[in-house]
Design a protein around this motif. Structure first.
Motif, PDB file in Angstrom:
ATOM      1  N   THR A 203       0.819  -1.224   0.000  1.00 28.85           N
ATOM      2  CA  THR A 203       0.000   0.000   0.000  1.00 28.85           C
ATOM      3  C   THR A 203       0.849   1.268   0.000  1.00 28.85           C
ATOM      4  OG1 THR A 203      -0.164  -0.115   2.423  1.00 28.85           O
ATOM      5  CG2 THR A 203      -1.959  -1.100   1.139  1.00 28.85           C
ATOM      6  N   VAL A 204       2.089   1.224   0.525  1.00 31.06           N
ATOM      7  CA  VAL A 204       2.914   2.418   0.549  1.00 31.06           C
ATOM      8  C   VAL A 204       3.291   2.855  -0.864  1.00 31.06           C
ATOM      9  CG1 VAL A 204       5.224   1.359   0.683  1.00 31.06           C
ATOM     10  CG2 VAL A 204       4.776   3.535   1.846  1.00 31.06           C
ATOM     11  N   ALA A 205       3.245   1.925  -1.815  1.00 28.70           N
ATOM     12  CA  ALA A 205       3.593   2.238  -3.205  1.00 28.70           C
ATOM     13  C   ALA A 205       2.371   2.533  -4.071  1.00 28.70           C
ATOM     14  CB  ALA A 205       4.391   1.088  -3.813  1.00 28.70           C
ATOM     15  N   THR A 206       1.174   2.205  -3.564  1.00 32.20           N
ATOM     16  CA  THR A 206      -0.008   2.325  -4.427  1.00 32.20           C
ATOM     17  C   THR A 206      -1.119   3.206  -3.865  1.00 32.20           C
ATOM     18  OG1 THR A 206      -0.947   0.325  -3.430  1.00 32.20           O
ATOM     19  CG2 THR A 206       0.419   0.038  -5.411  1.00 32.20           C
ATOM     20  N   ALA A 207      -1.216   3.336  -2.540  1.00 29.11           N
ATOM     21  CA  ALA A 207      -2.353   4.046  -1.941  1.00 29.11           C
ATOM     22  C   ALA A 207      -2.169   5.555  -2.006  1.00 29.11           C
ATOM     23  CB  ALA A 207      -2.529   3.603  -0.485  1.00 29.11           C
ATOM     24  N   ALA A 208      -3.284   6.265  -1.875  1.00 25.27           N
ATOM     25  CA  ALA A 208      -3.221   7.732  -1.766  1.00 25.27           C
ATOM     26  C   ALA A 208      -2.408   8.096  -0.528  1.00 25.27           C
ATOM     27  CB  ALA A 208      -4.631   8.306  -1.663  1.00 25.27           C
ATOM     28  N   ALA A 209      -1.611   9.150  -0.646  1.00 28.65           N
ATOM     29  CA  ALA A 209      -0.664   9.470   0.418  1.00 28.65           C
ATOM     30  C   ALA A 209      -0.723  10.948   0.784  1.00 28.65           C
ATOM     31  CB  ALA A 209       0.751   9.105  -0.020  1.00 28.65           C
ATOM     32  N   ARG A 210      -0.323  11.220   1.990  1.00 22.90           N
ATOM     33  CA  ARG A 210      -0.074  12.582   2.446  1.00 22.90           C
ATOM     34  C   ARG A 210       1.425  12.810   2.277  1.00 22.90           C
ATOM     35  NH1 ARG A 210      -2.214  17.452   2.716  1.00 22.90           N
ATOM     36  NH2 ARG A 210      -1.618  18.643   4.562  1.00 22.90           N
ATOM     37  N   LEU A 224       6.341  10.511   2.350  1.00 18.69           N
ATOM     38  CA  LEU A 224       4.948  10.227   2.012  1.00 18.69           C
ATOM     39  C   LEU A 224       4.403   9.226   3.022  1.00 18.69           C
ATOM     40  CD1 LEU A 224       4.490   7.220   0.381  1.00 18.69           C
ATOM     41  CD2 LEU A 224       5.964   8.424  -1.232  1.00 18.69           C
ATOM     42  N   VAL A 225       3.184   9.465   3.457  1.00 17.51           N
ATOM     43  CA  VAL A 225       2.560   8.653   4.502  1.00 17.51           C
ATOM     44  C   VAL A 225       1.271   8.049   3.947  1.00 17.51           C
ATOM     45  CG1 VAL A 225       1.637   8.636   6.850  1.00 17.51           C
ATOM     46  CG2 VAL A 225       3.471  10.247   6.232  1.00 17.51           C
ATOM     47  N   THR A 226       1.095   6.756   4.165  1.00 15.69           N
ATOM     48  CA  THR A 226      -0.147   6.074   3.779  1.00 15.69           C
ATOM     49  C   THR A 226      -0.684   5.307   4.980  1.00 15.69           C
ATOM     50  OG1 THR A 226       0.996   4.050   3.088  1.00 15.69           O
ATOM     51  CG2 THR A 226       0.688   5.764   1.419  1.00 15.69           C
ATOM     52  N   ARG A 227      -1.953   5.028   4.946  1.00 15.21           N
ATOM     53  CA  ARG A 227      -2.516   4.126   5.952  1.00 15.21           C
ATOM     54  C   ARG A 227      -2.132   2.690   5.590  1.00 15.21           C
ATOM     55  NH1 ARG A 227      -7.202   5.498   9.107  1.00 15.21           N
ATOM     56  NH2 ARG A 227      -7.855   3.352   8.726  1.00 15.21           N
ATOM     57  N   ALA A 228      -1.815   1.918   6.593  1.00 19.75           N
ATOM     58  CA  ALA A 228      -1.416   0.532   6.338  1.00 19.75           C
ATOM     59  C   ALA A 228      -2.542  -0.273   5.698  1.00 19.75           C
ATOM     60  CB  ALA A 228      -0.970  -0.128   7.643  1.00 19.75           C
ATOM     61  N   ASP A 229      -3.809   0.106   5.965  1.00 23.72           N
ATOM     62  CA  ASP A 229      -4.940  -0.624   5.389  1.00 23.72           C
ATOM     63  C   ASP A 229      -5.320  -0.112   4.004  1.00 23.72           C
ATOM     64  OD1 ASP A 229      -6.143   1.809   5.930  1.00 23.72           O
ATOM     65  OD2 ASP A 229      -7.425   1.037   7.540  1.00 23.72           O
ATOM     66  N   GLY A 230      -4.581   0.907   3.486  1.00 25.17           N
ATOM     67  CA  GLY A 230      -4.835   1.412   2.149  1.00 25.17           C
ATOM     68  C   GLY A 230      -5.922   2.456   2.053  1.00 25.17           C
ATOM     69  N   SER A 235      -6.649  15.329   4.571  1.00 25.72           N
ATOM     70  CA  SER A 235      -5.651  16.396   4.699  1.00 25.72           C
ATOM     71  C   SER A 235      -5.618  16.985   6.101  1.00 25.72           C
ATOM     72  CB  SER A 235      -5.936  17.498   3.678  1.00 25.72           C
ATOM     73  OG  SER A 235      -7.221  18.059   3.909  1.00 25.72           O
ATOM     74  N   THR A 236      -6.631  16.720   6.899  1.00 26.59           N
ATOM     75  CA  THR A 236      -6.677  17.226   8.274  1.00 26.59           C
ATOM     76  C   THR A 236      -6.273  16.171   9.296  1.00 26.59           C
ATOM     77  OG1 THR A 236      -9.030  16.632   8.463  1.00 26.59           O
ATOM     78  CG2 THR A 236      -8.498  18.868   7.684  1.00 26.59           C
ATOM     79  N   ASP A 237      -5.810  15.030   8.820  1.00 22.58           N
ATOM     80  CA  ASP A 237      -5.442  13.933   9.722  1.00 22.58           C
ATOM     81  C   ASP A 237      -4.226  14.325  10.563  1.00 22.58           C
ATOM     82  OD1 ASP A 237      -5.632  10.999  10.492  1.00 22.58           O
ATOM     83  OD2 ASP A 237      -3.563  11.136   9.773  1.00 22.58           O
ATOM     84  N   ALA A 238      -4.421  14.399  11.876  1.00 22.38           N
ATOM     85  CA  ALA A 238      -3.355  14.859  12.771  1.00 22.38           C
ATOM     86  C   ALA A 238      -2.203  13.870  12.844  1.00 22.38           C
ATOM     87  CB  ALA A 238      -3.933  15.108  14.167  1.00 22.38           C
ATOM     88  N   ASP A 242       1.849  14.593  12.204  1.00 17.76           N
ATOM     89  CA  ASP A 242       2.902  14.299  13.181  1.00 17.76           C
ATOM     90  C   ASP A 242       4.015  13.460  12.556  1.00 17.76           C
ATOM     91  OD1 ASP A 242       1.469  15.678  15.081  1.00 17.76           O
ATOM     92  OD2 ASP A 242       0.620  13.877  16.019  1.00 17.76           O
ATOM     93  N   ILE A 243       3.640  12.496  11.733  1.00 18.34           N
ATOM     94  CA  ILE A 243       4.637  11.644  11.090  1.00 18.34           C
ATOM     95  C   ILE A 243       5.501  12.457  10.129  1.00 18.34           C
ATOM     96  CG2 ILE A 243       4.959   9.703   9.491  1.00 18.34           C
ATOM     97  CD1 ILE A 243       2.456   8.430  10.753  1.00 18.34           C
ATOM     98  N   LEU A 244       4.879  13.325   9.346  1.00 13.35           N
ATOM     99  CA  LEU A 244       5.644  14.163   8.426  1.00 13.35           C
ATOM    100  C   LEU A 244       6.642  15.044   9.185  1.00 13.35           C
ATOM    101  CD1 LEU A 244       2.849  15.297   5.924  1.00 13.35           C
ATOM    102  CD2 LEU A 244       4.672  13.628   5.501  1.00 13.35           C
ATOM    103  N   TYR A 245       6.182  15.618  10.292  1.00 14.41           N
ATOM    104  CA  TYR A 245       7.086  16.448  11.087  1.00 14.41           C
ATOM    105  C   TYR A 245       8.241  15.610  11.656  1.00 14.41           C
ATOM    106  CZ  TYR A 245       8.887  19.542  14.686  1.00 14.41           C
ATOM    107  OH  TYR A 245       9.722  20.309  15.471  1.00 14.41           O
ATOM    108  N   ASP A 246       7.913  14.448  12.194  1.00 16.21           N
ATOM    109  CA  ASP A 246       8.948  13.581  12.766  1.00 16.21           C
ATOM    110  C   ASP A 246      10.022  13.240  11.738  1.00 16.21           C
ATOM    111  OD1 ASP A 246       7.735  13.519  15.233  1.00 16.21           O
ATOM    112  OD2 ASP A 246       6.898  11.496  15.018  1.00 16.21           O
ATOM    113  N   MET A 247       9.598  12.851  10.552  1.00 11.56           N
ATOM    114  CA  MET A 247      10.548  12.370   9.556  1.00 11.56           C
ATOM    115  C   MET A 247      11.342  13.506   8.906  1.00 11.56           C
ATOM    116  SD  MET A 247      10.646   9.083   9.313  1.00 11.56           S
ATOM    117  CE  MET A 247      10.496   9.079  11.096  1.00 11.56           C
ATOM    118  N   ILE A 248      10.643  14.552   8.488  1.00  7.93           N
ATOM    119  CA  ILE A 248      11.305  15.593   7.697  1.00  7.93           C
ATOM    120  C   ILE A 248      12.062  16.577   8.575  1.00  7.93           C
ATOM    121  CG2 ILE A 248      10.941  17.457   6.048  1.00  7.93           C
ATOM    122  CD1 ILE A 248       8.468  15.955   5.046  1.00  7.93           C
TER     123      ILE A 248
END
Length: 291
Positions: A203-210, A224-230, A235-238, A242-248
């Motif tokens: 799903t990390v290669a195919t699903a819609a991502a933030r 890029l962040v995806t939900r594990a369940d696809g 866009s308002t998902d907190a 948080d993940i984007l801030y942690d990584m970048i």
């Protein structure tokens, strides 16, 4: 016959007492003045000598002789050993490695917090492996010669993400990439490509991502962040923010690039980097000009 007249004698000089000598008044006065003048000259000479000695001592105190060490230590501070200017590959020639960017199986962005699990890492001289369509074309035009990335799972297991660094020619190239990415992604003319790391990570290669990105020097950091369940991420998902801030910001900028810029020293302040975030669509139905 009358007696002859007495002879006229000059008056007798006074006779000094026995054992004494006559005193010359003028001679004694001259000696007194000589004594007074000589004493005054000695005093003036002594005063002048005192002033000269005081001046010499003062000069010695202010400016020690070259051959005599000063009481105060002299410290010369040099640049940090191994420090690099990240504005260009000309001043930052050493290529990134996967070991430098993602050195272990766990990635903790701060003490006391659960670590992200590193599932797979990759270092490639082909930036096109990490992007598709116009994103890939843009990076190629701007001189990208390397990408180092990893796929990770969030501590709670609910999200999969791919994050890394693109190595561009210079800071101006990286900034141009930053400025043009949003329009390309919004118009679905290309995307950052997630990297699958096993059967349960497709799903990390195919699903819609933030998606988020940030520039520092000649590097473009992204995630890029995806939900594990696809499922689609809002866009308002907190959690994704948080993940984007942690990584970048917390990891790629403050840890990896800060360490590289300062030759291993990570506690010096730096200018705030520039960044952006947006959504990118899933691979199904997207318009692409490559990859």
């Amino acid at each position: 016959m009358s007696a002859p007249p007495n002879p006229v004698l000059p008056p007798a000089e006074p006779v000094a007492p026995s054992g004494s000598h006559p005193v010359d008044g003028r001679r004694g006065g001259g000696r007194a003045w000589q004594v007074l003048i000589g004493g005054a000259a000695v005093l003036v000479l002594l005063a002048l000598c005192g002033l000269a000695v005081a001046t010499l001592l003062q000069n010695q105190t202010k400016t020690p002789p070259a051959a005599q060490p000063s009481d105060q230590p002299v410290v010369e501070q040099s640049a940090t050993a191994g420090a690099r200017d990240l504005d260009s590959r000309d001043t930052d020639q050493l290529a990134l490695t996967a070991k430098e960017v993602f050195p272990g199986k766990g990635l903790a962005v701060s003490d006391g917090r659960p670590a992200y699990r590193v599932l797979k890492t990759q270092a490639s001289a082909n930036c096109g492996v990490a992007a598709t369509g116009e994103v890939s074309d843009l990076l190629a035009r701007l001189g990208c010669n390397q990408v180092v990335r990893a796929t990770l799972r969030s501590p709670d297991g609910d999200h999969l993400l791919t994050a890394g660094l693109f190595n561009l020619t210079d800071a101006a190239s990286a900034q141009r990439a930053r400025d043009q990415l949003r329009q390309i992604l919004d118009e679905r003319q290309g995307r950052f490509q997630g990297m699958a790391a096993g059967d349960d990570t497709e799903t990390v290669a195919t699903a819609a991502a933030r998606v988020g990105w940030q520039v520092r020097g000649h590097y473009l950091a992204y995630c890029l962040v995806t939900r594990a369940d696809g499922e689609r991420i809002s866009s308002t998902d907190a959690k994704s923010r948080d993940i984007l801030y942690d990584m970048i910001e917390a990891y790629l900028n403050r840890s990896v690039l800060e360490r590289r810029a300062n030759g291993g020293v990570t506690n010096q302040p730096t200018a705030s980097p520039t960044d952006g975030t947006t959504n990118q669509s899933s691979t199904s139905g997207r318009r692409s000009s490559g990859n």
